[in-house]
Design an enzyme around this catalytic site. Structure first.
Site, PDB file in Angstrom:
ATOM      1  N   GLY A 165      -7.439  10.692  10.127  1.00  0.00           N
ATOM      2  CA  GLY A 165      -7.474   9.651   9.593  1.00  0.00           C
ATOM      3  C   GLY A 165      -6.225   9.741   9.743  1.00  0.00           C
ATOM      4  N   GLU A 176       1.630  13.211  14.035  1.00  0.00           N
ATOM      5  CA  GLU A 176       1.067  12.470  15.101  1.00  0.00           C
ATOM      6  C   GLU A 176       1.273  10.863  15.369  1.00  0.00           C
ATOM      7  OE1 GLU A 176      -3.780  11.556  16.795  1.00  0.00           O
ATOM      8  OE2 GLU A 176      -3.916  11.961  14.623  1.00  0.00           O
ATOM      9  N   ASP A 214      -9.210  17.168  21.108  1.00  0.00           N
ATOM     10  CA  ASP A 214      -9.019  16.293  20.271  1.00  0.00           C
ATOM     11  C   ASP A 214     -10.457  14.885  20.393  1.00  0.00           C
ATOM     12  OD1 ASP A 214      -8.222  14.746  17.860  1.00  0.00           O
ATOM     13  OD2 ASP A 214      -7.220  13.314  18.940  1.00  0.00           O
TER      14      ASP A 214
END
Length: 362
Positions: free
Chosen positions: A181, A211, A300
């Site tokens: 998240g 990220e 991913d």
């Protein structure tokens, strides 16, 4: 003579995937089928080709928050046991067709409770789907091993209950824990009790960090929480200085990550979509691999990023001129970093990965 690196030969090479989201890898036609079966009305089109392009274009926003919006649709059609079994089984089949011999597939059980499923029912349905998929793959003569990671959503409460679920099911295929998240505003230190519990239980965990947020996210994940791996971790490059003459100086955090061989679960195409990198050529993976960090290559979200592990490898080969030795290095890095036992990791390296790559270079 070495076998040429082509889309077909790369696809046939044995590969290892550590960072792949179950709800980010559905087949477009499956999304459509499940939407029709469940009465879900949120899709923009019922044409599989058009829907796949919609997911890709929505993800190409340069924003992690916008990127995550597509999951409302995939999660929206994964709210019953039959859907979870189908999605999990198809994920295994798709990965095996791409040459993946070991994969850790992750998901957040709490995202599939809208129609009354318990967390336990969700985990058991997904594990059943993985079992079905592995059996189907075996019937085609292929071999694949799947490990499951259970995610807690970092913007929500209840991280500990998901960690407890991961420990409860670790002898049934769940190999670790993660938090996923939005990073900004939701640091991993919100759940120190969760990570302390996991350490006490000798359980494995990775953390999405570095990220969409910078070095503090990585530092907290490692030094406060004890993460064994970093999900993405691209922003570790902010602690590396490259001078005009090519001299490289690592900061203390970057040095620690490299010295400790902390694996980086890097996802090049996804990072371009979320704005963590501007191009493959400028992606930190090039520098980090050159400096011999424990770099791994991952997908991913195969649906949102319109990619496979083979296509990720192919882009890196085209951009950085990597050869079979480099692809084997990435693959062995990933297998060494997997959350399964040492003996099994070694077996896959020696029986599948090394012989597989040797066949391309002999």
């Amino acid at each position: 003579m070495s076998t040429p690196l082509t889309s077909e030969t790369i696809r046939s090479a044995p590969k290892v995937l550590l960072h792949d989201h179950l709800d980010g890898g559905l087949r477009p036609q499956t999304v459509i089928d499940l939407a029709e079966a469940s009465g879900y009305r949120g899709l923009s089109t019922t044409d599989a080709g058009e829907l796949g392009i919609w997911f890709r274009d929505n993800a190409n926003s340069g924003s992690l928050v916008r990127y995550l919006e597509g999951f409302a649709h995939t999660c929206g059609v994964m709210q019953d046991e039959a859907a979870l079994v189908r999605v999990a089984a198809e994920a295994v089949e798709d990965l095996a067709l791409d040459g993946v011999v070991y994969a850790e597939v992750r998901y957040a059980p709490e995202l599939f409770t809208e129609r009354g499923l318990t967390l336990e029912q969700i985990v058991e349905a997904v594990q059943e789907g993985f079992r079905v998929g592995v059996d189907r793959v075996a019937q085609t003569g292929r071999r694949i091993r799947i490990g499951t990671l259970l995610c807690a959503m970092r913007q929500n409460e209840g991280w500990l209950r998901i960690a407890e679920l991961a420990v409860r099911y670790r002898d049934l295929g769940v190999v670790g824990f993660d938090i996923a998240g939005p990073e900004a505003g939701f640091p991993p230190t919100r759940g120190l009790d969760t990570f302390e519990y996991l350490r006490q239980q000798n359980a494995h965990f990775t953390i999405h960090a570095g990220e969409a947020f910078g070095l503090p996210s990585i530092w907290e994940a490692i030094q406060h929480c004890g993460a064994e791996r970093l999900g993405h971790g691209v922003r570790i490059v902010d602690d590396i200085k490259v001078s005009g003459d090519g001299t490289v100086q690592l900061g203390r955090l970057a040095s620690y990550v490299r010295d400790r061989r902390i694996p980086l679960e890097m996802c090049p195409t996804s990072n371009l979509q979320t704005g963590a990198a501007t191009s493959i050529a400028e992606h930190p993976i090039g520098l980090l691999a050159k400096l011999r960090f424990r770099v791994t290559v991952n997908t991913d979200n195969r649906l949102m990023s319109y990619c496979t592990l083979s296509s990720e490898f192919e882009r890196l080969v085209e951009t950085f001129g990597y050869g079979w030795t480099d692809l084997q290095w990435f693959t062995v890095n990933a297998m060494k970093s997997a959350f399964i036992g040492f003996d099994e990791r070694l077996s896959i390296i020696n029986e599948l990965i090394k012989p597989g790559y040797a066949s391309f270079t002999s």
